[in-house]
Design a protein around this motif. Structure first.
Motif, PDB file in Angstrom:
ATOM      1  N   CYS A 162       0.851  -1.194   0.000  1.00  0.00           N
ATOM      2  CA  CYS A 162       0.000   0.000   0.000  1.00  0.00           C
ATOM      3  C   CYS A 162       0.883   1.239   0.000  1.00  0.00           C
ATOM      4  O   CYS A 162       1.563   1.504   0.998  1.00  0.00           O
ATOM      5  CB  CYS A 162      -0.918   0.009   1.227  1.00  0.00           C
ATOM      6  SG  CYS A 162      -2.180  -1.260   1.193  1.00  0.00           S
ATOM      7  N   MET A 164      -0.438   4.503  -0.634  1.00  0.00           N
ATOM      8  CA  MET A 164      -1.608   5.333  -0.910  1.00  0.00           C
ATOM      9  C   MET A 164      -1.220   6.772  -1.278  1.00  0.00           C
ATOM     10  O   MET A 164      -1.936   7.438  -2.022  1.00  0.00           O
ATOM     11  CB  MET A 164      -2.538   5.336   0.311  1.00  0.00           C
ATOM     12  CG  MET A 164      -3.244   4.013   0.538  1.00  0.00           C
ATOM     13  SD  MET A 164      -4.361   3.580  -0.818  1.00  0.00           S
ATOM     14  CE  MET A 164      -5.604   4.857  -0.651  1.00  0.00           C
ATOM     15  N   CYS A 232      -5.765  -1.159   2.228  1.00  0.00           N
ATOM     16  CA  CYS A 232      -5.087   0.127   2.058  1.00  0.00           C
ATOM     17  C   CYS A 232      -6.000   1.279   2.486  1.00  0.00           C
ATOM     18  O   CYS A 232      -5.529   2.294   3.038  1.00  0.00           O
ATOM     19  CB  CYS A 232      -4.640   0.301   0.615  1.00  0.00           C
ATOM     20  SG  CYS A 232      -3.432  -0.938   0.049  1.00  0.00           S
ATOM     21  N   GLN A 235      -5.872   1.668   6.193  1.00  0.00           N
ATOM     22  CA  GLN A 235      -4.528   1.817   6.759  1.00  0.00           C
ATOM     23  C   GLN A 235      -4.487   2.985   7.730  1.00  0.00           C
ATOM     24  O   GLN A 235      -4.971   4.077   7.439  1.00  0.00           O
ATOM     25  CB  GLN A 235      -3.519   2.016   5.628  1.00  0.00           C
ATOM     26  CG  GLN A 235      -2.088   2.126   6.079  1.00  0.00           C
ATOM     27  CD  GLN A 235      -1.159   2.366   4.900  1.00  0.00           C
ATOM     28  OE1 GLN A 235      -1.612   2.564   3.776  1.00  0.00           O
ATOM     29  NE2 GLN A 235       0.140   2.339   5.162  1.00  0.00           N
TER      30      GLN A 235
END
Length: 270
Positions: A162, A164, A232, A235
């Motif tokens: 992830c 992001m 994700c 998260q």
């Protein structure tokens, strides 16, 4: 044969004699001539345009003797004239009472003109000191599950894949409308401000924008987060994240985050 000739000779002689007699009678009778009479035209009528003479006056007989007429005819009496009406004197008008003097009115103070609209505040920006320790794309935010100072530590399986910050940053770079709006707002920042704050737990209102957040920014970020994997989106993040919308030192930069947050918080989902 001689007998036959003798039989029809007398008939022929008689017929010839009749024809000769009729022809002689026709020739001896002469037709009477036709006489055409020519009539004379009518005599013209003479019309006189002069008027006839007036008739002679007829002598009237003398009237019988009557009473002696006066020497002068009596004149008809003159019509009587009416005297004009005598006007009546009007009563004297009553004197009007004097008007009272108007009360003294204190003049009202002139109201001061309302102040003009206050100048719009500058966009919310962060200084270089406030941006110290902010996580950037590829800085390990969620890349290894531990995070970096200012970054968010990943939780759950799959946190190592992830990134992001890069996912959201690439989505904003691909949107020309978001880049143009961010560039305008970034140019309005004071010289001491290095990044435009767009989210700190709620979307920040910036001058010139109708709603909270820049034009199209909220929708672009929400779409990028919605297509990210579930682990994700959930998260856990800590502190600020810095998004750069172009390469270069003067490129517009956006900051978002707070002490503890998740990417799903930017979409309103909890």
């Amino acid at each position: 044969m001689r007998r036959r000739r003798r039989a029809w000779l007398p008939g022929v002689a008689v017929s010839a004699a009749l024809h000769i007699g009729l022809l002689a009678a026709f020739l001896t009778v002469a037709p009477e001539p036709t006489i055409f009479s020519i009539q004379s035209p009518p005599e013209p009528v003479i019309v006189s345009l002069t008027p006839p003479p007036p008739p002679l006056p007829v002598a009237e007989p003398d009237p019988p003797p009557g009473p002696a007429e006066p020497s002068q005819a009596a004149e008809p009496p003159a019509p009587a004239t009416l005297a004009p009406p005598t006007p009546r004197p009007r009563p004297p008008a009553a004197p009007r009472p004097p008007r009272p003097a108007p009360p003294e009115v204190e003049p009202l103070p002139v109201a001061a003109a309302p102040p003009g609209p206050a100048p719009a505040p500058p966009p919310a920006g962060l200084t270089q000191a406030q941006l110290a320790g902010a996580a950037t794309a590829g800085s390990g935010s969620g890349a290894d599950g531990t995070g970096t100072p200012g970054g968010g530590g990943g939780t759950g399986s799959g946190a190592g894949r992830c990134d992001m910050i890069r996912r959201v940053q690439d989505a904003l770079r691909d949107n020309p409308g978001v880049v143009a709006a961010a560039t305008r707002a970034h140019r309005a920042l004071p010289a001491s401000r290095r990044a435009l704050l767009v989210w700190d737990g709620d979307w920040v209102m910036n001058p010139g924008e109708e709603g909270r957040g820049l034009a199209g920014l909220r929708q672009a970020i929400a779409v990028a987060i919605a297509f990210a994997p579930r682990e994700c989106r959930s998260q856990s993040m800590r502190g600020l994240v810095l998004l750069t919308l172009a390469d270069g030192a003067d490129s517009p930069r956006l900051a978002l985050g707070q002490s503890q947050w998740r990417w799903s918080d930017l979409t309103g989902a909890r």
